[in-house]
Write a protein that holds these residues in place. Structure first.
Motif, PDB file in Angstrom:
ATOM      1  N   TYR A 339       0.826  -1.214   0.000  1.00  9.40           N
ATOM      2  CA  TYR A 339       0.000   0.000   0.000  1.00  9.40           C
ATOM      3  C   TYR A 339       0.860   1.264   0.000  1.00  9.40           C
ATOM      4  O   TYR A 339       0.708   2.144  -0.867  1.00  9.40           O
ATOM      5  CB  TYR A 339      -0.932  -0.004   1.212  1.00  9.40           C
ATOM      6  CG  TYR A 339      -1.845   1.201   1.276  1.00  9.40           C
ATOM      7  CD1 TYR A 339      -3.017   1.234   0.549  1.00  9.40           C
ATOM      8  CD2 TYR A 339      -1.521   2.311   2.055  1.00  9.40           C
ATOM      9  CE1 TYR A 339      -3.860   2.336   0.590  1.00  9.40           C
ATOM     10  CE2 TYR A 339      -2.343   3.411   2.101  1.00  9.40           C
ATOM     11  CZ  TYR A 339      -3.517   3.427   1.370  1.00  9.40           C
ATOM     12  OH  TYR A 339      -4.335   4.527   1.405  1.00  9.40           O
ATOM     13  N   VAL A 340       1.795   1.390   0.957  1.00 13.32           N
ATOM     14  CA  VAL A 340       2.582   2.626   1.067  1.00 13.32           C
ATOM     15  C   VAL A 340       3.556   2.779  -0.092  1.00 13.32           C
ATOM     16  O   VAL A 340       3.955   3.887  -0.454  1.00 13.32           O
ATOM     17  CB  VAL A 340       3.343   2.682   2.418  1.00 13.32           C
ATOM     18  CG1 VAL A 340       2.366   2.676   3.579  1.00 13.32           C
ATOM     19  CG2 VAL A 340       4.343   1.539   2.546  1.00 13.32           C
ATOM     20  N   GLY A 341       3.940   1.645  -0.699  1.00 11.42           N
ATOM     21  CA  GLY A 341       4.856   1.730  -1.827  1.00 11.42           C
ATOM     22  C   GLY A 341       4.168   2.082  -3.127  1.00 11.42           C
ATOM     23  O   GLY A 341       4.840   2.449  -4.105  1.00 11.42           O
ATOM     24  N   SER A 342       2.833   1.996  -3.161  1.00 10.19           N
ATOM     25  CA  SER A 342       2.095   2.185  -4.410  1.00 10.19           C
ATOM     26  C   SER A 342       1.324   3.496  -4.478  1.00 10.19           C
ATOM     27  O   SER A 342       1.155   4.046  -5.564  1.00 10.19           O
ATOM     28  CB  SER A 342       1.122   1.009  -4.607  1.00 10.19           C
ATOM     29  OG  SER A 342       1.811  -0.216  -4.587  1.00 10.19           O
ATOM     30  N   VAL A 343       0.825   3.966  -3.339  1.00  9.83           N
ATOM     31  CA  VAL A 343      -0.027   5.165  -3.374  1.00  9.83           C
ATOM     32  C   VAL A 343       0.787   6.375  -3.821  1.00  9.83           C
ATOM     33  O   VAL A 343       1.989   6.481  -3.556  1.00  9.83           O
ATOM     34  CB  VAL A 343      -0.661   5.448  -1.994  1.00  9.83           C
ATOM     35  CG1 VAL A 343      -1.648   4.367  -1.633  1.00  9.83           C
ATOM     36  CG2 VAL A 343       0.400   5.591  -0.912  1.00  9.83           C
ATOM     37  N   GLY A 344       0.104   7.305  -4.493  1.00 14.29           N
ATOM     38  CA  GLY A 344       0.803   8.493  -4.997  1.00 14.29           C
ATOM     39  C   GLY A 344       0.814   9.651  -4.028  1.00 14.29           C
ATOM     40  O   GLY A 344       1.712  10.489  -4.066  1.00 14.29           O
ATOM     41  N   GLY A 345      -0.169   9.710  -3.145  1.00 18.53           N
ATOM     42  CA  GLY A 345      -0.241  10.849  -2.222  1.00 18.53           C
ATOM     43  C   GLY A 345       0.538  10.577  -0.958  1.00 18.53           C
ATOM     44  O   GLY A 345       0.009  10.082   0.036  1.00 18.53           O
ATOM     45  N   LYS A 346       1.819  10.890  -0.982  1.00 24.22           N
ATOM     46  CA  LYS A 346       2.661  10.642   0.188  1.00 24.22           C
ATOM     47  C   LYS A 346       2.425  11.729   1.241  1.00 24.22           C
ATOM     48  O   LYS A 346       2.223  12.903   0.923  1.00 24.22           O
ATOM     49  CB  LYS A 346       4.139  10.640  -0.204  1.00 24.22           C
ATOM     50  CG  LYS A 346       4.525   9.601  -1.260  1.00 24.22           C
ATOM     51  CD  LYS A 346       4.496   8.183  -0.707  1.00 24.22           C
ATOM     52  CE  LYS A 346       5.015   7.179  -1.747  1.00 24.22           C
ATOM     53  NZ  LYS A 346       5.031   5.810  -1.239  1.00 24.22           N
TER      54      LYS A 346
END
Length: 883
Positions: A339-346
């Protein structure tokens, strides 16, 4: 999204050579020429310069001529315009010095933009943007120029600075990006096609900035008294022309009298305020606060309520992973890593989780980016050949969609009580489509509860104590759990009682108020605007709901789970109830509340949008610098209050003296040179040093009412006593009742009018000098409110001014300039003695306290106008919200 190629270096140079560059920037600092022209070419200065020319051309030739021009006319002209010229020179030099210093500091916060050139993102100043540049948009970035969106990933823009609409706008490829809007969620690239005067939003943004320009109380009050005195001066000028022409006096008499009349207008006050603010801005900058609006020096001194997010104030916003509590038998690690490696909104929460679990890049099919409104994010990703839908957010957003969420709530409450953040990681049916605009969620299966630790600022306790010691109400408005904020207060050992409320409870009270307001509108419409039983009942219901809502906000000091629009409502309610509010924020969710506050304070590390609308910026996020700026503001306003007392007193003395002279004697009280002597020793020198020596004091009350309570009786007693005293002494001398050597020779050489004016000017000057004992009291006997200052410098200054005035007054050269006789030393001593007697009379009258009606009337009018203004503004907002 793929990174576009953008312009090449050669293409950029071609556009710069063709002038297609963003060179028309709204400057935050004036040029040196603008500084000179602004100081020199004011309407009042031009009027005085024209009057000086008239004095030269119409002056009497009795004292001789210089190249065919009257010597007395030249002397009077110099006395009229000389002080103005000195003010222009000194203020220009000081402002240029301040400009150089502030410009260097402002470079730290100069707007930057990320553009793509030769396929590589680079950060440049906004002046370097050229036509067809590709600009990168990320959350918190403000669009500085216009263009067309060429790529986007769940991009949402806030255009409220341009349109006033509170909701975000979802942007698609091909749609317009307007300067002044800012990115709230998502990412994108847009191609520049308009900037400067050619941009669609340029004029709208300029008018929006003007609309939100905040006048400080002192600016409004100074404008009020200046307009009043200007009206008196215009009336006196008309009466002078009529009276003098009717009595056969010449143009030279009229011009000399008008030159004195114009001194009634305290025009130099505006110059002094600007300079004082600028010097204070430099001192604030040295402590780590950059002012983007110089009038914020004063505004910050009036603050009685400080609203702030906990981020950057109580905490450093450096998040660390603390723990993970499994909520199911699913393997947490691979899921959260994907999840954290894929989402764009960091964001910082994602970064903390990625730091613990690493990031496994997977294909993203759909995504909902995190925003302060939603308080969650979501993504559909392809993981190990399967499509899975994950959600990450606050339990308050997820609880209605999680079966048996009470156990999770208990765990969240436990960690919140220890000052820790929590986020729930859950999974949903991937076949259910995402709806970006809906607040409804599918059924969620919890996977884990992540615990995040937020670092507490080491200096927050001392900083908040400074606020509390200055009797300020502290309100923390956070998107986090209010229990977490309360626990952080405990961890930081912040003193004071805590009253907590959650955003959902506040929202319910707000909804009740909105419903009551709608019913009131409907009842008024049904009755045709006339009073009726239904209208009265609806009004009573609305008043009750409004009072309940206001009490919640006024009495609460920790607000949790707050949305951006709720922050704005809190600010509006506080201001509507007479609070002077400072808002401290750093994110795009704080922009609207920063604008609505009396003083907006942004952190340097915050979003460009937040810094763009703030009145001041905390350099290097130095929160502890803010209390220093408040003390500096209080010191500055205290000095201005004392300066106003001596300035306005002299202006009112002139107004009263001229009125009595015109009505009863049909002559001017003294000539322009004598007036310059009076101004220099009674006001000019004192005002300069009082600005430097001012001490901080509470500025909760309005300045003008208290100033008028001092100046009206003081000016009246000076003018009346001076007129009666000089008339009586002149009569006694001319009748032979008293005798001083040289009197008859002086009258024969200069005339009785000049002898009388000599007595009057000396008396007025020493009354002005003795005012220092009362305005800045060192001895309790001279203090009206019981407060005294231990500093001896004002007493020393008073003595030096007295000695200097007598020394200058006895110089032959000066006597010739003023065209007055040398008064016998006995009369000079007598005038000083009478000024001392006046000081005693003034003390009695001020303590008598019969002039408070003026102060009370002005204060009631001013506060009523503010209250009505805020009420109208809130009713408009509520009406638009109910439609």
């Amino acid at each position: 999204m793929t990174v576009p190629n953008g312009l090449t270096a050669a293409e950029v140079e071609e556009r710069k050579a063709a002038g297609l560059v963003n060179s028309n920037i709204d400057k935050t600092s004036k040029t040196y020429l603008q500084i000179l022209m602004d100081n020199l070419c004011t309407g009042f200065n031009l009027l005085l310069f024209l009057l000086s020319i008239a004095l030269i051309l119409t002056g009497s030739s009795e004292k001789g001529t210089f190249h065919g021009l009257s010597v007395s006319g030249i002397v009077n002209a110099i006395s009229v315009s000389g002080i103005i010229f000195m003010n222009v020179v000194i203020s220009t030099i000081q402002e240029c010095k301040a400009k150089r210093r502030l410009d260097k500091i402002a470079l730290l916060l100069k707007p930057k933009v990320t553009v793509v050139r030769d396929g590589v993102p680079v950060i440049i100043d906004q002046e370097g943007i050229v036509k067809d540049d590709i600009i990168v948009l990320s959350p918190g970035d403000q669009a500085l120029v216009d263009g067309e969106l060429i790529q986007e990933s769940y991009l949402e823009m806030d255009e409220s600075l341009l349109t006033g609409e509170s909701h975000t706008v979802r942007k698609k490829v091909g749609e317009r990006i307007y300067s002044g809007s800012y990115c709230v969620v998502g990412d994108g690239y847009y191609k520049v096609d308009a900037f400067g005067e050619n941009s669609f939003a340029a004029k709208m943004l300029a008018s929006a900035k003007k609309a939100v320009k905040k006048k400080t109380p002192l600016q409004m009050e100074t404008t009020t008294i200046t307009l009043m005195l200007m009206g008196i001066a215009i009336l006196y000028t008309i009466v002078t022309a009529i009276v003098f022409l009717a009595t056969g006096k010449g143009i030279s008499d009229i011009t000399e009298t008008v030159a004195v009349i114009l001194e009634i207008v305290p025009i130099a006050l505006f110059l002094l305020i600007v300079l004082t603010y600028m010097l204070a801005a430099i001192r604030m900058a040295d402590s780590g606060v950059l002012l983007q609006d110089s009038s914020a020096v004063e505004s910050i001194s009036h603050v009685d309520t400080v609203c702030m997010d906990k981020t950057g104030t109580i905490t450093t916003n450096r998040l660390r992973f603390k723990d993970a509590i499994p909520l199911s038998d699913k393997d947490v690690g691979p899921a959260i890593s994907a999840y954290v490696g894929s989402v764009g909104g960091k964001n910082r929460t994602i970064d903390a989780l990625e730091g613990e679990y690493g990031g496994n890049k997977c294909e993203v099919l759909d995504e909902i980016r995190f925003s302060s409104e939603r308080k969650f994010s979501a993504a559909k990703i392809v993981m190990d050949g399967r499509t899975r839908a994950f959600y990450l957010g606050a339990i308050t957003s997820f609880a209605p969609y999680i079966a048996g969420s009470d156990g999770i709530k208990e765990k969240v409450s436990e960690y919140s009580s220890r000052g820790l953040r929590t986020v729930v990681f859950a999974e949903a049916d991937p076949s259910i489509p995402f709806d970006q605009d809906s607040r409804e969620l599918p059924a969620l299966s919890p996977i884990a509860l992540f615990v995040i630790e937020d670092e507490v600022r080491p200096d927050c306790r001392e900083t908040i104590e400074v606020f509390l010691n200055h009797n300020m109400d502290i309100k923390v408005i956070s998107g986090d759990d209010p229990v977490t904020v309360d626990a952080l207060f405990t961890i930081a050992d912040i003193p004071g009682e805590r009253r907590i409320i959650s955003g959902d409870i506040l929202a319910e009270a707000s909804e009740r108020r909105m419903v009551a307001f709608k019913r009131l509108q409907d009842a008024k419409a049904a009755s045709g605007g006339a009073s009726s039983q239904d209208v009265d009942a609806a009004q009573e219901a609305y008043d009750s709901a409004d009072s309940e809502y206001a009490d919640m906000i006024l009495k609460t000091n920790i607000f949790g789970r707050m949305r951006p629009d709720q922050k704005e409502e809190v600010i509006d309610t506080l201001r509507a109830h007479g609070r002077y509010v400072a808002m401290i924020g750093d994110g795009v969710n704080d922009v609207k509340s920063l604008k609505r506050a009396n003083v907006g304070v942004a952190l340097e590390s915050g979003s460009g949008a937040a810094r763009g609308v703030a009145d001041m910026v905390l350099v290097k996020d130095n929160f502890s610098a803010l209390p220093k700026s408040i003390v500096e503001g209080k010191r500055t306003v205290s000095g201005m209050r004392d300066i106003l007392k001596i300035y306005i007193t002299r202006n009112l003395v002139l107004a009263i003296l001229i009125a009595m002279s015109l009505i009863f004697l049909h002559k001017q009280p003294f000539n322009p040179v004598q007036n310059t002597f009076y101004a220099f020793f009674s006001v000019g020198v004192s005002a300069f040093f009082m600005t430097i020596w001012a001490k901080p004091s509470e500025n909760s009350d309005l300045v003008l009412p208290a100033v008028l309570r001092f100046t009206i009786p003081t000016a009246f007693t000076i003018a009346v006593m001076g007129t009666l005293l000089t008339s009586c002494i002149d009569s006694a001398l001319s009748s032979g009742m008293i005798n001083f050597p040289g009197y008859e020779e002086a009258v024969a050489a200069f005339g009785p009018d000049q002898f009388t004016s000599s007595l009057l000017v000396l008396f007025l000057t020493f009354c002005g000098i003795f005012q220092l004992l009362v305005v800045d009291p060192h001895f309790k006997i001279f203090s009206i409110d019981g407060e005294v200052h231990k500093d001896w410098k004002p007493i020393i200054l008073m003595c030096l001014l007295g000695v200097g005035a007598i020394a200058v007054y006895n110089m032959d050269f000066f006597l010739q300039l003023m065209s007055i006789p040398l008064l016998p030393i006995g009369l000079q001593i007598m005038m000083v003695g009478f000024a001392a007697i006046w000081l005693v009379i003034q003390q009695v009258i001020l303590r008598w306290n019969k002039f408070t009606f003026m102060e009370d009337a002005i204060e009631r009018w001013y506060l009523k106008s503010l209250e009505e203004g805020y009420k109208r503004e809130l009713e408009k907002d509520m009406a638009s919200s109910s439609e």
